[in-house]
Design an enzyme around this catalytic site. Sequence first.
Site, PDB file in Angstrom:
ATOM      1  N   GLU A  29      -3.253  15.110  -8.873  1.00  0.00           N
ATOM      2  CA  GLU A  29      -3.725  13.756  -9.188  1.00  0.00           C
ATOM      3  C   GLU A  29      -5.220  13.756  -9.517  1.00  0.00           C
ATOM      4  O   GLU A  29      -5.887  12.723  -9.414  1.00  0.00           O
ATOM      5  CB  GLU A  29      -3.465  12.770  -8.021  1.00  0.00           C
ATOM      6  CG  GLU A  29      -2.107  12.843  -7.381  1.00  0.00           C
ATOM      7  CD  GLU A  29      -0.975  12.457  -8.307  1.00  0.00           C
ATOM      8  OE1 GLU A  29      -1.236  12.197  -9.492  1.00  0.00           O
ATOM      9  OE2 GLU A  29       0.169  12.436  -7.855  1.00  0.00           O
ATOM     10  N   THR A  72       0.620  17.601 -17.394  1.00  0.00           N
ATOM     11  CA  THR A  72      -0.278  18.756 -17.321  1.00  0.00           C
ATOM     12  C   THR A  72       0.207  19.908 -18.197  1.00  0.00           C
ATOM     13  O   THR A  72       1.406  20.175 -18.277  1.00  0.00           O
ATOM     14  CB  THR A  72      -0.384  19.239 -15.863  1.00  0.00           C
ATOM     15  OG1 THR A  72      -0.774  18.132 -15.043  1.00  0.00           O
ATOM     16  CG2 THR A  72      -1.394  20.353 -15.716  1.00  0.00           C
TER      17      THR A  72
END
Length: 420
Positions: free
Chosen positions: A394, A155
């Site tokens: 997730e 990320t």
Amino acid sequence: MDVELPAELLEFLGQLDAFIDKEIKPLEQENDNIRFFDHRREHSRTDWDNQGLPTHEWEELMYEAKCRADKAGFYRYALPKEYGGRQGSNLDGAVIREHLASKGLGLHHDLQNEHSVVGNHVNAQLLLQYGTPEQQEKLFDSILLGKRTLAVAITEPNHGSDATHMETTAVREGNDWIINGEKTWNSEVHLSDYNMVFARTSGKNGDAEGITAFLVPMNSEGAKIEEYLWTFNMPTSHAHTSFTNVRVSDKDIIGEEGQGLRIAQHFFNENRLRQAANSLGAGVYCINESVKYALERKPFGKPLASNQAIQFPLVELQTQAEMLRAFIQKTAWLMDKYGAFSQSDKVSMCNFAANRFCCDAADRAIQVHGGIGYSRHKQFEHIYRHHRRYRITEGADEIQMRRVAGYMFGFMKQQAPKGM
């Protein structure tokens, strides 16, 4: 699919319960270790003067529990037999995680840290599947049961859910690669000697291909932990990291060059299902505790349980739990039969539905219990705060729904089941 669970799995659950009662529960009570689970839990776990990281005592306690579980033959359940495991299936994992989470918060299964006496060995399994023999030899033992782990850096600050618009780059220079970029929510990096850093090596923004995963030593020149992000549920292990002209080589690539997102998707698909099973179990705990309390509590001279305003919301949650259990177990069974990528739409459905269910169950449990439910003397606030995170990590609820819509409307193609 046989709706009755395999006899050997049920036998394993019984053995697991006996081990928890004999080894883990007494350890939970030693030396005031219960402070990590009662109303003092957040304060006891958090080193407020060291960036909000987990305290040394808390991490040592989890490590001791893992060592005992490994010695007893439970910790490596999901791993191949040649690595001391039992080749546990996705169905096994879903059942076990619901079973453990339904017991409530404890040293046997603490979801805030993804700690469990039956390990969730995502990184170790990725290393076994995609790593070279040299990478496996260097890292496998330490990330399986050592006090170190392998962090994963996907990320980015400007691109949360969209990994295809990755700004971190790796540019070839001879036999080496030079990495530049930033990552966020780089969890567990404080315990990691190596970071699996995903960087664009070819292609353009929006391309799924052209992203490569590298094993980056965190003591490399130019690799830096900028800060730890304090969160709704403390302590934190979620770092903002930067990489400035960090040099790695071809031997540090995990998997194939340009195919790093395949590794990430493998990680997400299996972990999303386990996450759903955990949320189901934690929600079931909230329901069971609410039913028990409603039968015991007698305001105005009669049990709370006699009021339909108490009964009906819990009936609805119980109905959701039964349907989720059947769906999660069916999806796990299909993944075992046809492959991890054959059920991507169903995994996403399980994930967002179970995580929402758990938050709703925790909220209802707080309401049923009244003031004591709102306090930290019950586990519901902790469950809510942790599982609220699951609705973002997730892949957020909206990302899961977008994936399902992609398959429904033909914008995405599902991998064909093996053998069909």
